[in-house]
Design a protein around this motif. Sequence first.
Motif, PDB file in Angstrom:
ATOM      1  N   PRO A 238     -85.621  93.633 -58.445  1.00 40.78           N
ATOM      2  CA  PRO A 238     -86.852  93.506 -57.658  1.00 40.78           C
ATOM      3  C   PRO A 238     -86.949  94.624 -56.619  1.00 40.78           C
ATOM      4  O   PRO A 238     -85.942  95.261 -56.282  1.00 40.78           O
ATOM      5  CB  PRO A 238     -86.707  92.126 -56.994  1.00 40.78           C
ATOM      6  CG  PRO A 238     -85.249  91.836 -57.025  1.00 40.78           C
ATOM      7  CD  PRO A 238     -84.697  92.512 -58.234  1.00 40.78           C
ATOM      8  N   PRO A 239     -88.134  94.858 -56.079  1.00 41.48           N
ATOM      9  CA  PRO A 239     -88.301  95.976 -55.135  1.00 41.48           C
ATOM     10  C   PRO A 239     -87.603  95.754 -53.800  1.00 41.48           C
ATOM     11  O   PRO A 239     -87.328  96.714 -53.088  1.00 41.48           O
ATOM     12  CB  PRO A 239     -89.819  96.061 -54.951  1.00 41.48           C
ATOM     13  CG  PRO A 239     -90.325  94.698 -55.314  1.00 41.48           C
ATOM     14  CD  PRO A 239     -89.411  94.186 -56.375  1.00 41.48           C
ATOM     15  N   GLU A 240     -87.345  94.482 -53.434  1.00 42.17           N
ATOM     16  CA  GLU A 240     -86.694  94.191 -52.172  1.00 42.17           C
ATOM     17  C   GLU A 240     -85.412  93.414 -52.392  1.00 42.17           C
ATOM     18  O   GLU A 240     -85.276  92.694 -53.387  1.00 42.17           O
ATOM     19  CB  GLU A 240     -87.609  93.365 -51.258  1.00 42.17           C
ATOM     20  CG  GLU A 240     -88.711  94.147 -50.584  1.00 42.17           C
ATOM     21  CD  GLU A 240     -89.429  93.309 -49.545  1.00 42.17           C
ATOM     22  OE1 GLU A 240     -90.045  93.899 -48.642  1.00 42.17           O
ATOM     23  OE2 GLU A 240     -89.382  92.063 -49.648  1.00 42.17           O
ATOM     24  N   VAL A 241     -84.491  93.562 -51.473  1.00 40.49           N
ATOM     25  CA  VAL A 241     -83.248  92.805 -51.504  1.00 40.49           C
ATOM     26  C   VAL A 241     -83.172  91.984 -50.223  1.00 40.49           C
ATOM     27  O   VAL A 241     -83.417  92.491 -49.124  1.00 40.49           O
ATOM     28  CB  VAL A 241     -82.031  93.745 -51.634  1.00 40.49           C
ATOM     29  CG1 VAL A 241     -81.951  94.732 -50.484  1.00 40.49           C
ATOM     30  CG2 VAL A 241     -80.738  92.954 -51.754  1.00 40.49           C
ATOM     31  N   ALA A 242     -82.876  90.685 -50.344  1.00 41.50           N
ATOM     32  CA  ALA A 242     -82.849  89.785 -49.191  1.00 41.50           C
ATOM     33  C   ALA A 242     -81.445  89.793 -48.582  1.00 41.50           C
ATOM     34  O   ALA A 242     -80.499  89.247 -49.159  1.00 41.50           O
ATOM     35  CB  ALA A 242     -83.227  88.366 -49.618  1.00 41.50           C
ATOM     36  N   VAL A 243     -81.308  90.401 -47.426  1.00 44.28           N
ATOM     37  CA  VAL A 243     -79.984  90.542 -46.790  1.00 44.28           C
ATOM     38  C   VAL A 243     -79.829  89.677 -45.554  1.00 44.28           C
ATOM     39  O   VAL A 243     -78.719  89.514 -45.051  1.00 44.28           O
ATOM     40  CB  VAL A 243     -79.710  92.013 -46.432  1.00 44.28           C
ATOM     41  CG1 VAL A 243     -79.674  92.864 -47.669  1.00 44.28           C
ATOM     42  CG2 VAL A 243     -80.755  92.543 -45.447  1.00 44.28           C
ATOM     43  N   GLY A 244     -80.919  89.121 -45.018  1.00 40.95           N
ATOM     44  CA  GLY A 244     -80.800  88.329 -43.809  1.00 40.95           C
ATOM     45  C   GLY A 244     -80.389  89.186 -42.623  1.00 40.95           C
ATOM     46  O   GLY A 244     -80.656  90.386 -42.565  1.00 40.95           O
ATOM     47  N   MET A 245     -79.697  88.565 -41.683  1.00 37.95           N
ATOM     48  CA  MET A 245     -79.215  89.257 -40.497  1.00 37.95           C
ATOM     49  C   MET A 245     -77.689  89.314 -40.527  1.00 37.95           C
ATOM     50  O   MET A 245     -77.036  88.495 -41.186  1.00 37.95           O
ATOM     51  CB  MET A 245     -79.693  88.545 -39.232  1.00 37.95           C
ATOM     52  CG  MET A 245     -81.207  88.507 -39.082  1.00 37.95           C
ATOM     53  SD  MET A 245     -81.941  90.161 -38.973  1.00 37.95           S
ATOM     54  CE  MET A 245     -81.326  90.672 -37.367  1.00 37.95           C
ATOM     55  N   PRO A 246     -77.080  90.264 -39.819  1.00 36.60           N
ATOM     56  CA  PRO A 246     -75.608  90.378 -39.852  1.00 36.60           C
ATOM     57  C   PRO A 246     -74.881  89.094 -39.475  1.00 36.60           C
ATOM     58  O   PRO A 246     -73.841  88.778 -40.044  1.00 36.60           O
ATOM     59  CB  PRO A 246     -75.336  91.498 -38.850  1.00 36.60           C
ATOM     60  CG  PRO A 246     -76.559  92.354 -38.891  1.00 36.60           C
ATOM     61  CD  PRO A 246     -77.695  91.401 -39.092  1.00 36.60           C
ATOM     62  N   VAL A 247     -75.429  88.339 -38.527  1.00 31.85           N
ATOM     63  CA  VAL A 247     -74.743  87.117 -38.099  1.00 31.85           C
ATOM     64  C   VAL A 247     -74.679  86.089 -39.229  1.00 31.85           C
ATOM     65  O   VAL A 247     -73.814  85.199 -39.218  1.00 31.85           O
ATOM     66  CB  VAL A 247     -75.451  86.529 -36.855  1.00 31.85           C
ATOM     67  CG1 VAL A 247     -76.796  85.936 -37.218  1.00 31.85           C
ATOM     68  CG2 VAL A 247     -74.568  85.499 -36.167  1.00 31.85           C
ATOM     69  N   ASP A 248     -75.576  86.199 -40.221  1.00 25.60           N
ATOM     70  CA  ASP A 248     -75.556  85.251 -41.344  1.00 25.60           C
ATOM     71  C   ASP A 248     -74.287  85.373 -42.180  1.00 25.60           C
ATOM     72  O   ASP A 248     -73.947  84.441 -42.926  1.00 25.60           O
ATOM     73  CB  ASP A 248     -76.775  85.481 -42.247  1.00 25.60           C
ATOM     74  CG  ASP A 248     -78.087  85.111 -41.564  1.00 25.60           C
ATOM     75  OD1 ASP A 248     -78.055  84.271 -40.651  1.00 25.60           O
ATOM     76  OD2 ASP A 248     -79.125  85.681 -41.937  1.00 25.60           O
ATOM     77  N   LEU A 249     -73.602  86.509 -42.076  1.00 21.76           N
ATOM     78  CA  LEU A 249     -72.370  86.678 -42.850  1.00 21.76           C
ATOM     79  C   LEU A 249     -71.336  85.629 -42.493  1.00 21.76           C
ATOM     80  O   LEU A 249     -70.544  85.191 -43.343  1.00 21.76           O
ATOM     81  CB  LEU A 249     -71.781  88.072 -42.604  1.00 21.76           C
ATOM     82  CG  LEU A 249     -72.545  89.269 -43.175  1.00 21.76           C
ATOM     83  CD1 LEU A 249     -71.827  90.558 -42.813  1.00 21.76           C
ATOM     84  CD2 LEU A 249     -72.677  89.147 -44.678  1.00 21.76           C
ATOM     85  N   LEU A 250     -71.282  85.218 -41.222  1.00 19.53           N
ATOM     86  CA  LEU A 250     -70.290  84.240 -40.789  1.00 19.53           C
ATOM     87  C   LEU A 250     -70.496  82.902 -41.480  1.00 19.53           C
ATOM     88  O   LEU A 250     -69.543  82.137 -41.663  1.00 19.53           O
ATOM     89  CB  LEU A 250     -70.359  84.058 -39.270  1.00 19.53           C
ATOM     90  CG  LEU A 250     -70.204  85.332 -38.432  1.00 19.53           C
ATOM     91  CD1 LEU A 250     -70.302  85.002 -36.957  1.00 19.53           C
ATOM     92  CD2 LEU A 250     -68.889  86.020 -38.745  1.00 19.53           C
TER      93      LEU A 250
END
Length: 535
Positions: free
Chosen positions: A299-311
């Motif tokens: 897809p044209p976009e990738v959903a990465v969220g925010m850095p804090v979501d990694l935790l």
Amino acid sequence: MFSQLPLRAVGIAAALAMCLATSGCTSLGEYLRNGFKVGPNYRKPPAPVADEWIDSRHQGVDVSTKDLAGWWHALRDPKLDALVEQAYQQNLTLRTAGTRILAARAQRNIAIGYLFPQQQQAFGDYRRTQTSLNVANPLHRDIAGVGGFGDRTFNDTAAGVNLAWEIDFWGRFRRGIEASNAALDASVENYDDALVLLIGEVASTYVEIRVFQQQLRYVADNIAVQEILAKQAEDRLQGGAGRKIDQAQMRSNLRDTLAIKEQLEISLRQANNRLCVLLGMPVRDLMPELGDGPIPTVPPEVAVGMPVDLLRRRPDLRRAERLVAAQSARIGIATADLYPRLSLIGSIGYESTGLNNLVTPNSFIGSVGPSLRWDILNYGRLVNGIRVQDALFQTAAVEYQNAVLQAGREVEDNIVFFLRSQTRTRELSVSAKEAKIAVDEAVALSKDVKFDLNQAFVTSNFLVGQQNKLAQAQGDIALSFVQIYKALGGGWEIRLQPRPPMLDAPVERFPAPPPQPVLPMGAKMIAPVARGATP
């Protein structure tokens, strides 16, 4: 005696409480705040995360928080969906991660068992004893006479139950439960991490297979063109209008491309073999089932969220944090060694000289009472034991923080890989298209003996390289897409679902031997374990 036992126990407990203020490293106030446990209560270490991604404002990056379960379905490839599901069901590495959860659960149950009487032991003894004649009662010796036995020999038969219960006054066993609970959580996170890695490896290997297939298609077309040019050079030489240098160049070019084809065939087979192992099956040719498909589009976009979501998302970060919690509890276990151990010890049973009157009121025996054990003059060893556990705690906390930093770097690396690969692919696509036009023109002009075949050699050789790089760049877009979601920790959520989310189309299953019945440890058989910081 029994009526005085509670008062004595209370007196001993009061005396032990006074020891908190003088002999240990945990103050009385802290002891009370910790819920009658020595040692520190766990606090989650701070995690160094960025406020936003470097490319957060790029149009190809979606920073909204979304569910990443089933992210591979965005590639819209039913065969990939089938491979992921089959790997989820059959991969043996994932299964070993599941059996480690069973071991961690059993260890947690063992730790809980220490809250109850630690020794509950039935006993039964029979002894036939003969005492020395020289130390026996003189009356017995006179009765027995020389060489006689008299009462020197007798039987002793006993049966009953022993019980010993160390009271968890300092929280030793409760800290052990905290450590075991955290270790169990870590084992579940380890399973989820293995699942994330497995899905990422299956998707990456599948993309690599499609890239090799595309490169082989390009190579096959180039071999056909180079065979025509080699035939043209040979015909010219035989007709007296050609040069030997043209013939040698064309033959060399053709052989080099044939060698490239063989290398691609090797790489394709090796990727096939890796995929078989990921699927938990003996190595065999999967190409009849996979077919000859295109490189997956993203897809044209990738959903990465925010850095804090990694935790929250990445299981390996949650596992590292749980290991810190487990190590924090072990400090309390080591601290408890500084204090006295208060136990209740009891025994009841029967004892007699024979079996005929063993179970009678006159044969009843019993004892009960408190026991105090305190390791004194060992404080150098015990205090250093606490320091060891504290240093291990600090190590685990730093490793957790470093894992958070590495996770952020992995996401950033793959975001720029994803974005720049698309630009690179567009440029290579134009380059390969122009190179193909040049080759087609060279083939058409090569029929004229006046045309310099060296130009055909250069253009055909250049086309091979450009098309090879184009296929790799197209694959890099899909690979970077896969690596982004792998770095984000997406995909483990399928463990919480009855079945992985499916597309509307039915999912094909690749034939494989059934799992071994001795290891019925499918992912869906593992119940979710509640997470949370230890209070």
